[in-house]
Design a protein around this motif. Structure first.
Motif, PDB file in Angstrom:
ATOM      1  N   MET A   1       0.832  -1.238   0.119  1.00 27.03           N
ATOM      2  CA  MET A   1      -0.058   0.100   0.103  1.00 27.03           C
ATOM      3  C   MET A   1       0.896   1.288   0.126  1.00 27.03           C
ATOM      4  O   MET A   1       1.980   1.413   0.562  1.00 27.03           O
ATOM      5  N   THR A   2       0.492   2.082  -0.750  1.00 24.17           N
ATOM      6  CA  THR A   2       1.361   3.381  -0.935  1.00 24.17           C
ATOM      7  C   THR A   2       0.530   4.407  -0.061  1.00 24.17           C
ATOM      8  O   THR A   2      -0.745   4.514  -0.036  1.00 24.17           O
ATOM      9  N   ALA A   3       1.321   5.297   0.669  1.00 20.01           N
ATOM     10  CA  ALA A   3       0.772   6.487   1.426  1.00 20.01           C
ATOM     11  C   ALA A   3      -0.153   7.477   0.631  1.00 20.01           C
ATOM     12  O   ALA A   3      -0.821   8.146   1.158  1.00 20.01           O
ATOM     13  N   LYS A   4       0.131   7.348  -0.761  1.00 22.12           N
ATOM     14  CA  LYS A   4      -0.494   8.522  -1.590  1.00 22.12           C
ATOM     15  C   LYS A   4      -1.611   8.064  -2.408  1.00 22.12           C
ATOM     16  O   LYS A   4      -1.587   8.344  -3.451  1.00 22.12           O
ATOM     17  N   ASP A   5      -2.393   7.081  -1.925  1.00 21.06           N
ATOM     18  CA  ASP A   5      -3.550   6.907  -2.724  1.00 21.06           C
ATOM     19  C   ASP A   5      -4.576   8.270  -2.252  1.00 21.06           C
ATOM     20  O   ASP A   5      -4.379   8.929  -1.416  1.00 21.06           O
ATOM     21  N   ALA A   6      -5.687   8.098  -3.112  1.00 24.31           N
ATOM     22  CA  ALA A   6      -6.439   9.465  -3.153  1.00 24.31           C
ATOM     23  C   ALA A   6      -7.335   9.740  -1.788  1.00 24.31           C
ATOM     24  O   ALA A   6      -7.396  10.826  -1.361  1.00 24.31           O
ATOM     25  N   ILE A   7      -7.502   8.586  -1.027  1.00 19.51           N
ATOM     26  CA  ILE A   7      -8.209   8.629   0.128  1.00 19.51           C
ATOM     27  C   ILE A   7      -7.164   9.140   1.247  1.00 19.51           C
ATOM     28  O   ILE A   7      -7.409  10.100   1.983  1.00 19.51           O
ATOM     29  N   ASN A   8      -5.949   8.581   1.258  1.00 19.34           N
ATOM     30  CA  ASN A   8      -4.920   9.102   2.006  1.00 19.34           C
ATOM     31  C   ASN A   8      -4.640  10.361   1.947  1.00 19.34           C
ATOM     32  O   ASN A   8      -4.374  11.387   2.950  1.00 19.34           O
ATOM     33  N   THR A   9      -4.296  10.716   0.811  1.00 24.11           N
ATOM     34  CA  THR A   9      -4.145  12.103   0.530  1.00 24.11           C
ATOM     35  C   THR A   9      -5.204  13.240   0.909  1.00 24.11           C
ATOM     36  O   THR A   9      -4.737  14.285   1.460  1.00 24.11           O
ATOM     37  N   ALA A  10      -6.556  12.842   0.659  1.00 23.82           N
ATOM     38  CA  ALA A  10      -7.397  13.941   1.083  1.00 23.82           C
ATOM     39  C   ALA A  10      -7.636  13.793   2.644  1.00 23.82           C
ATOM     40  O   ALA A  10      -7.985  14.768   3.115  1.00 23.82           O
ATOM     41  N   LEU A  11      -7.124  12.656   3.331  1.00 29.21           N
ATOM     42  CA  LEU A  11      -7.179  12.718   4.754  1.00 29.21           C
ATOM     43  C   LEU A  11      -5.886  13.272   5.410  1.00 29.21           C
ATOM     44  O   LEU A  11      -5.829  13.657   6.587  1.00 29.21           O
ATOM     45  N   VAL A  13      -2.828  11.975   5.485  1.00 23.54           N
ATOM     46  CA  VAL A  13      -1.962  10.900   6.238  1.00 23.54           C
ATOM     47  C   VAL A  13      -1.045  10.344   5.596  1.00 23.54           C
ATOM     48  O   VAL A  13      -1.062  10.385   4.234  1.00 23.54           O
ATOM     49  N   SER A  14      -0.061  10.127   6.245  1.00 22.55           N
ATOM     50  CA  SER A  14       1.234   9.144   5.733  1.00 22.55           C
ATOM     51  C   SER A  14       1.585   7.836   6.138  1.00 22.55           C
ATOM     52  O   SER A  14       0.833   7.679   7.358  1.00 22.55           O
ATOM     53  N   SER A  15       2.601   7.270   6.097  1.00 22.75           N
ATOM     54  CA  SER A  15       2.720   5.781   6.363  1.00 22.75           C
ATOM     55  C   SER A  15       3.035   5.880   7.759  1.00 22.75           C
ATOM     56  O   SER A  15       2.745   4.795   8.728  1.00 22.75           O
ATOM     57  N   GLY A  16       3.450   6.915   8.495  1.00 22.02           N
ATOM     58  CA  GLY A  16       3.693   6.886  10.126  1.00 22.02           C
ATOM     59  C   GLY A  16       2.259   7.244  11.013  1.00 22.02           C
ATOM     60  O   GLY A  16       2.545   7.308  12.211  1.00 22.02           O
ATOM     61  N   ASP A  17       1.278   7.767  10.133  1.00 20.43           N
ATOM     62  CA  ASP A  17      -0.169   8.083  10.870  1.00 20.43           C
ATOM     63  C   ASP A  17      -0.865   6.831  11.462  1.00 20.43           C
ATOM     64  O   ASP A  17      -0.831   5.922  10.658  1.00 20.43           O
ATOM     65  N   ALA A  18      -1.533   7.125  12.440  1.00 19.00           N
ATOM     66  CA  ALA A  18      -2.370   5.807  12.802  1.00 19.00           C
ATOM     67  C   ALA A  18      -3.605   5.567  12.176  1.00 19.00           C
ATOM     68  O   ALA A  18      -3.844   4.399  11.538  1.00 19.00           O
ATOM     69  N   MET A  19      -4.155   6.285  11.203  1.00 18.44           N
ATOM     70  CA  MET A  19      -5.116   6.356  10.291  1.00 18.44           C
ATOM     71  C   MET A  19      -4.691   5.693   9.099  1.00 18.44           C
ATOM     72  O   MET A  19      -5.145   4.593   8.513  1.00 18.44           O
ATOM     73  N   TYR A  20      -3.164   5.772   8.564  1.00 20.52           N
ATOM     74  CA  TYR A  20      -2.751   4.929   7.738  1.00 20.52           C
ATOM     75  C   TYR A  20      -2.629   3.489   8.067  1.00 20.52           C
ATOM     76  O   TYR A  20      -2.970   2.537   7.349  1.00 20.52           O
ATOM     77  N   GLN A  21      -2.282   3.300   9.504  1.00 19.22           N
ATOM     78  CA  GLN A  21      -2.065   2.070   9.819  1.00 19.22           C
ATOM     79  C   GLN A  21      -3.437   1.192   9.850  1.00 19.22           C
ATOM     80  O   GLN A  21      -3.638  -0.074   9.312  1.00 19.22           O
ATOM     81  N   LEU A  22      -4.461   2.013  10.286  1.00 24.05           N
ATOM     82  CA  LEU A  22      -5.724   1.502  10.245  1.00 24.05           C
ATOM     83  C   LEU A  22      -6.291   1.149   9.100  1.00 24.05           C
ATOM     84  O   LEU A  22      -6.686  -0.263   8.578  1.00 24.05           O
ATOM     85  N   ARG A  23      -6.118   1.794   7.888  1.00 23.03           N
ATOM     86  CA  ARG A  23      -6.340   1.519   6.551  1.00 23.03           C
ATOM     87  C   ARG A  23      -5.461   0.596   5.920  1.00 23.03           C
ATOM     88  O   ARG A  23      -5.989  -0.298   4.898  1.00 23.03           O
ATOM     89  N   ALA A  24      -4.316   0.439   6.474  1.00 27.19           N
ATOM     90  CA  ALA A  24      -3.364  -0.774   5.886  1.00 27.19           C
ATOM     91  C   ALA A  24      -3.743  -1.807   6.367  1.00 27.19           C
ATOM     92  O   ALA A  24      -3.641  -3.034   5.488  1.00 27.19           O
ATOM     93  N   ARG A  25      -4.641  -2.113   7.157  1.00 23.02           N
ATOM     94  CA  ARG A  25      -5.179  -3.466   7.516  1.00 23.02           C
ATOM     95  C   ARG A  25      -6.276  -4.228   6.536  1.00 23.02           C
ATOM     96  O   ARG A  25      -6.449  -5.275   6.630  1.00 23.02           O
ATOM     97  N   ARG A  26      -6.467  -3.105   5.613  1.00 23.37           N
ATOM     98  CA  ARG A  26      -7.451  -3.839   4.350  1.00 23.37           C
ATOM     99  C   ARG A  26      -6.717  -3.388   3.091  1.00 23.37           C
ATOM    100  O   ARG A  26      -7.396  -2.452   2.345  1.00 23.37           O
ATOM    101  N   PRO A  27      -5.748  -4.045   2.812  1.00 24.63           N
ATOM    102  CA  PRO A  27      -5.007  -3.401   1.836  1.00 24.63           C
ATOM    103  C   PRO A  27      -5.784  -3.762   0.287  1.00 24.63           C
ATOM    104  O   PRO A  27      -5.652  -2.992  -0.513  1.00 24.63           O
ATOM    105  N   ALA A  28      -6.764  -4.853   0.502  1.00 18.25           N
ATOM    106  CA  ALA A  28      -7.634  -4.820  -0.861  1.00 18.25           C
ATOM    107  C   ALA A  28      -8.581  -3.864  -1.084  1.00 18.25           C
ATOM    108  O   ALA A  28      -9.001  -3.345  -2.050  1.00 18.25           O
TER     109      ALA A  28
END
Length: 160
Positions: A1-11, A13-28
């Motif tokens: 998963m990249t940190a720069k998908d559209a949803i992460n960008t709008a939020l 967030v980057s790879s060090g953020d808790a929200m990024y980690q939460l979303r990373a649990r569902r890579p599909a």
């Protein structure tokens, strides 16, 4: 998963953020949303719906999300009539005017959509295939808009 998908960008967030980690649990989920975004904005067969028209419709719908970072992910085209469509204007072209009304309804009150609204698009000159493609585009933008809004609320309430 990249940190720069559209949803992460709008939020924002980057790879060090808790929200990024939460979303990373569902890579599909993350990669699927990005694949759908690419498919509706730049399909192999554009059905005579130009990338600029698609971006104008996406920008117009995304504006209802009241999130500047999300809206920036759908830049408005430069062509005057499409720029006006993107920015919420009422185009003079009957087809674009019908598309503007439809976009606004789907972005704000999708439950109001009816067969008559689709008939309006047909009467304005859009083919069934084009209406389906535009529906897919609007569905994707509205989906992303709601996910961004929901995750923003979650982050604000839990410091995720």
């Amino acid at each position: 998963m990249t940190a720069k998908d559209a949803i992460n960008t709008a939020l924002g967030v980057s790879s060090g953020d808790a929200m990024y980690q939460l979303r990373a649990r569902r890579p599909a989920f993350v990669s699927g949303a990005e694949a759908c975004r690419a498919a509706v904005l730049h399909p192999e067969d554009d059905l005579d719906l130009s990338p600029d028209l698609r971006h104008a419709v996406a920008h117009r719908a995304a504006a209802f999300g009241a999130n500047a970072a999300f809206l920036a992910g759908y830049p408005a085209p430069d062509a005057p009539e499409l720029h006006d469509l993107a920015k919420g204007g009422q185009p003079s072209d009957p087809g674009l005017a019908a598309l503007a009304r439809h976009t606004d309804m789907i972005a704000v009150t999708p439950a109001r959509a009816s067969e008559a609204h689709l008939q309006d698009l047909l009467s304005a000159g859009f083919s069934v295939s084009q209406i389906i493609a535009l529906s897919e585009l609007l569905a994707q933008v509205c989906f992303e808009m709601r996910v961004v809004h929901g995750l923003s609320l979650l982050r604000n309430n839990t410091n995720a």
